[in-house]
Motif scaffolding. Sequence first.
Motif, PDB file in Angstrom:
ATOM      1  N   ASP A  26       4.613   7.853   5.398  1.00  0.00           N
ATOM      2  CA  ASP A  26       5.210   9.189   5.290  1.00  0.00           C
ATOM      3  C   ASP A  26       6.402   9.148   4.332  1.00  0.00           C
ATOM      4  N   HIS A  27       6.121   9.215   3.039  1.00  0.00           N
ATOM      5  CA  HIS A  27       7.161   9.032   2.024  1.00  0.00           C
ATOM      6  C   HIS A  27       8.271  10.069   2.048  1.00  0.00           C
ATOM      7  N   ASP A  28       7.949  11.296   2.401  1.00  0.00           N
ATOM      8  CA  ASP A  28       8.992  12.328   2.345  1.00  0.00           C
ATOM      9  C   ASP A  28       9.632  12.603   3.703  1.00  0.00           C
ATOM     10  N   GLY A  29       9.181  11.890   4.739  1.00  0.00           N
ATOM     11  CA  GLY A  29       9.800  12.020   6.054  1.00  0.00           C
ATOM     12  C   GLY A  29       9.524  13.326   6.767  1.00  0.00           C
ATOM     13  N   ASP A  30       8.460  14.045   6.352  1.00  0.00           N
ATOM     14  CA  ASP A  30       8.173  15.332   7.001  1.00  0.00           C
ATOM     15  C   ASP A  30       7.229  15.211   8.192  1.00  0.00           C
ATOM     16  N   ARG A  31       6.902  13.961   8.571  1.00  0.00           N
ATOM     17  CA  ARG A  31       6.042  13.669   9.723  1.00  0.00           C
ATOM     18  C   ARG A  31       4.610  14.151   9.508  1.00  0.00           C
ATOM     19  N   ARG A  32       4.172  14.156   8.226  1.00  0.00           N
ATOM     20  CA  ARG A  32       2.809  14.518   7.865  1.00  0.00           C
ATOM     21  C   ARG A  32       2.355  13.617   6.725  1.00  0.00           C
ATOM     22  N   ALA A  57       0.818  -1.217   0.000  1.00  0.00           N
ATOM     23  CA  ALA A  57       0.000   0.000   0.000  1.00  0.00           C
ATOM     24  C   ALA A  57       0.847   1.260   0.000  1.00  0.00           C
ATOM     25  N   PHE A  58       1.956   1.224   0.719  1.00  0.00           N
ATOM     26  CA  PHE A  58       2.778   2.419   0.848  1.00  0.00           C
ATOM     27  C   PHE A  58       4.108   2.293   0.104  1.00  0.00           C
TER      28      PHE A  58
END
Length: 154
Positions: free
Chosen positions: A87-93, A16-17
Amino acid sequence: MIKNLLQRGLPALALAFDVADDTGQAALREAADRYWEGMAALADGDLDGRITRGEFVAAALAGLHQDPEAFTRIALPWHRAVFTAADHDGDRRVTVNAVDLMLVTLGAAPEQARRVAAEHHTDPTGLITEDEILAAVTAYYTTGEPQRAFAVPV
């Protein structure tokens, strides 16, 4: 039941991710193992290596609900790993759709997952923060509030 859910959930979460790298998959596997071992220690009363729905609910209420340290040790690492996978870009959102997908992948009914995901507070950019998600997860395990995303076990 829980072990099977985790075993089925790992490939589903990875797919899924799009968690294709060994490090990401290892982090999910390690967190799932830790969750299973912790819940088994709390819930597997008959020591058969399986946790029934009833045993899980009893353990969550008696162990995780009454002991926030047990929640932090057992369940929180699993939920952090799931969030990190989304969280693909690691921005915690993450997006509301990502939260919906997390819930469905973990076994929530799709219509409940959509409703719960949409109810989360978003930041000014329309994203949901890791803190928001983990606060909801913490409340799920440690308060007497009714379950919102998952059907109440019978």
